[in-house]
Write a protein that holds these residues in place. Structure first.
Motif, PDB file in Angstrom:
ATOM      1  N   GLU B 211       1.138  -0.950   0.241  1.00 10.40           N
ATOM      2  CA  GLU B 211      -0.114  -0.074   0.237  1.00 10.40           C
ATOM      3  C   GLU B 211       1.134   1.270   0.035  1.00 10.40           C
ATOM      4  OE1 GLU B 211      -3.318  -0.161  -0.158  1.00 10.40           O
ATOM      5  OE2 GLU B 211      -3.501  -2.435   0.003  1.00 10.40           O
ATOM      6  N   GLY B 213       0.526   4.724  -1.257  1.00  6.89           N
ATOM      7  CA  GLY B 213      -0.326   5.457   0.003  1.00  6.89           C
ATOM      8  C   GLY B 213       0.063   5.707   1.908  1.00  6.89           C
ATOM      9  N   HIS B 255       2.799   0.415  -9.798  1.00  9.45           N
ATOM     10  CA  HIS B 255       1.791  -0.066  -9.513  1.00  9.45           C
ATOM     11  C   HIS B 255       1.148   1.057  -9.090  1.00  9.45           C
ATOM     12  CE1 HIS B 255       4.345  -2.400  -5.926  1.00  9.45           C
ATOM     13  NE2 HIS B 255       3.346  -1.786  -4.953  1.00  9.45           N
ATOM     14  N   LEU B 256       1.340   2.381 -10.307  1.00 13.23           N
ATOM     15  CA  LEU B 256       0.653   3.398  -9.929  1.00 13.23           C
ATOM     16  C   LEU B 256       0.175   3.123 -11.630  1.00 13.23           C
ATOM     17  CD1 LEU B 256       3.234   5.796  -8.448  1.00 13.23           C
ATOM     18  CD2 LEU B 256       0.786   4.937  -7.313  1.00 13.23           C
ATOM     19  N   GLN B 259      -5.324   4.636 -12.412  1.00 15.34           N
ATOM     20  CA  GLN B 259      -5.299   5.392 -11.684  1.00 15.34           C
ATOM     21  C   GLN B 259      -6.374   5.948 -11.962  1.00 15.34           C
ATOM     22  OE1 GLN B 259      -2.227   8.208  -9.703  1.00 15.34           O
ATOM     23  NE2 GLN B 259      -2.282   6.594  -8.421  1.00 15.34           N
ATOM     24  N   LEU B 260      -7.737   6.385 -11.036  1.00 16.19           N
ATOM     25  CA  LEU B 260      -9.020   7.068 -11.168  1.00 16.19           C
ATOM     26  C   LEU B 260      -8.328   8.392 -11.762  1.00 16.19           C
ATOM     27  CD1 LEU B 260     -11.003   5.411  -8.275  1.00 16.19           C
ATOM     28  CD2 LEU B 260     -11.488   5.195 -10.492  1.00 16.19           C
ATOM     29  N   SER B 263     -10.276  12.231  -8.248  1.00 15.19           N
ATOM     30  CA  SER B 263     -10.804  11.328  -7.314  1.00 15.19           C
ATOM     31  C   SER B 263     -11.908  12.095  -7.555  1.00 15.19           C
ATOM     32  CB  SER B 263     -10.149  11.151  -6.111  1.00 15.19           C
ATOM     33  OG  SER B 263     -11.311  10.370  -4.826  1.00 15.19           O
TER      34      SER B 263
END
Lengths: 220, 265
Positions: B211, B213, B255-256, B259-260, B263
């Motif tokens: 994670e 973030g 990992h990225l 993405q939205l 948000s």
């Protein structure tokens, strides 16, 4: 065809009662000792130490592969020749049957212990438990729960095996049945009663084990 | 600041495979260290070596200034370290560990899971242990589930019980081994919030996670592990936003990927 007539039992029921006591005593002692032997050998079989594993494997392979009758004879007839100590039939039978069944119980424990995921060992150790406490508090309780059907099976086998002790004149149900049959000339009824009582004992035993299984299943 | 944990030149080999190739790391009291890395980079092995679920092949580990194990002369004049099982058990009681698969004891209720180690290791009475269990279940917000068996709990709840179980031993350092990787995405948040709360309360922790973030927001120090070595480490803002090494950038990019855009929340 012969006529069924159980009336002589009213006179001689104490012969059967003696046999029942003999069977129960031998079965209880054998079960207690072999369950204990089994757990020790079962832990040996799953040990990290190669020496312990080898010792436990030798025990299992030795006693599991000699017929129970031979072991009973051996402990009754051979052991006194080797040591000069003449045991009574009860001690000989209990010793032989305990070693014999202990080997089978050991295999049940081994498979039960091995059925518990390694991660449970990790969790126990991570909390600071050593080998024995992890075994005692973490591994054995769920393992034994899984083992109950197999343990019941083997326990039924142990109770039935006690009849083998009749061959060394230990007064259990079969021996007493033979006695009745020969003195009353009623083999039909005598052996039928022996069989019926054994069924009774074993049905009670399975009933008890099913209740235990159900009670343990309630957790989880 | 006090150093709680010091790792020097830690190696771990499994047969021919060298998983850890010389890790050096120092963790201070109250610090949260997040360990990142691809699978197979040695993250889990590193954590498992720290409480000796795996015995290191080489290297030294100091906990609260005391070195673990005793140095003995080896065969070829090279000293080796011997670990006694009793010493390791004592050490593990002070190092809390939380596993990816929770590893609760299925035959015990949530409360019993938390009570067992304080009772059997610290010698607490069952009343004291129950108090301790309730206090720790409160911390993870699960007092109402105290009497439930693990099979009746969600993954997130199970993991929080596992955290309470580790906390009940009052550890000096907590190790989290991908604590949220086995959870449904919906349940990840509640566990991460619990871990963050511990971090804010000053618990010393090493957290292996995917994670990013969480790493960015909670870690004091981020370590990127690659091929059994610390490839890059530093404050989260530096490692996660301006990584120096190409391999770190590549890992972060992976990992990225999706993405939205903005948000909606």
């Amino acid at each position: 065809m012969s006529e069924w007539d159980f009336s002589f039992l009213l006179r001689r029921y104490h012969v059967i009662l003696d046999g029942l006591y003999g069977t129960l005593a031998l079965a209880a002692v054998t079960l207690a000792v072999s369950l204990l032997l089994g757990i020790i050998a079962g832990m040996g079989r799953t040990s990290r130490s190669a020496t312990l594993r080898a010792a436990a494997t030798c025990y299992v392979e030795f006693f599991r592969n000699i017929p129970a009758l031979v072991q009973v004879f051996w402990f009754f007839y051979v052991f006194p020749i080797l040591t000069g100590i003449q045991e009574n039939p009860f001690i000989s039978a209990a010793t032989a049957l305990s070693f014999y069944s202990g080997a089978f119980f050991a295999e049940i424990y081994r498979s039960g212990i091995q059925s518990i995921e390694r991660s449970q060992w990790d969790a126990g150790k991570a909390l600071g438990f050593g080998y024995f406490r992890t075994m005692r508090y973490v591994v054995l309780p769920p393992a034994i729960k899984r083992m109950i059907p197999a343990l019941t099976n083997q326990s039924i086998e142990v109770v039935k095996l006690t009849t083998v002790a009749s061959t060394i004149a230990y007064h259990e149900l079969l021996y007493q049945g033979q006695l009745l049959s020969q003195t009353e000339f009623r083999p039909l009824e005598s052996y039928t009663v022996v069989a019926a009582i054994l069924i009774g004992i074993l049905v009670l035993l399975s009933y008890g084990s099913t209740r235990l299984e159900r009670r343990l299943a309630r957790s989880e | 600041m006090d150093e709680v944990l010091r790792i020097e030149n830690l190696h771990k080999r499994f047969g021919d495979l060298e998983v850890l190739k010389g890790i050096n790391l120092s963790v201070e009291k109250g610090e949260t260290v997040v360990i990142l890395g691809a699978s197979g980079s040695g993250k889990s092995t590193l954590l498992r070596c720290l409480n000796f679920l795996e015995i290191p092949t080489e290297g030294r580990i100091h906990l609260e200034g005391r070195e673990i194990g005793a140095i003995r002369p080896g065969f070829n004049g090279k000293p080796r370290i011997v670990y006694r099982e009793a010493e390791l058990a004592k050490l593990r009681a002070k190092v809390g560990m939380v596993f990816q698969q929770f590893n609760l004891f299925p035959h015990m209720t949530a409360e019993q899971n938390v009570m067992i180690a304080p009772m059997k290791i610290r010698g607490k009475s069952s009343a004291e242990a129950r108090d301790l269990a309730i206090r720790n279940l409160e911390k993870v917000d699960l007092v109402d589930k105290a009497k439930e068996y693990p099979s009746r709990l969600s993954g997130g709840q199970q993991q929080r019980v596992a955290i309470a179980r580790a906390l009940a031993m009052e550890p000096t350092v907590m190790l989290f081994d991908e604590a949220t990787s086995a959870l449904d995405p919906e349940l990840v948040g509640e566990v991460l919030l619990t871990i963050r709360k511990l971090s804010e309360e000053g618990m010393t922790m090493l957290v292996v996670t995917h994670e990013l973030g969480f790493a960015y927001n909670v870690a004091h120090h981020v370590v990127f592990l690659h091929d059994g070595l610390i490839h890059e480490d530093g404050p989260p803002d530096q490692v996660l936003r301006q990584p120096c090494k190409a391999r770190t950038r590549e890992f972060l990019k992976g990992h990225l990927l999706f993405q939205l855009p903005n948000s909606p929340l």
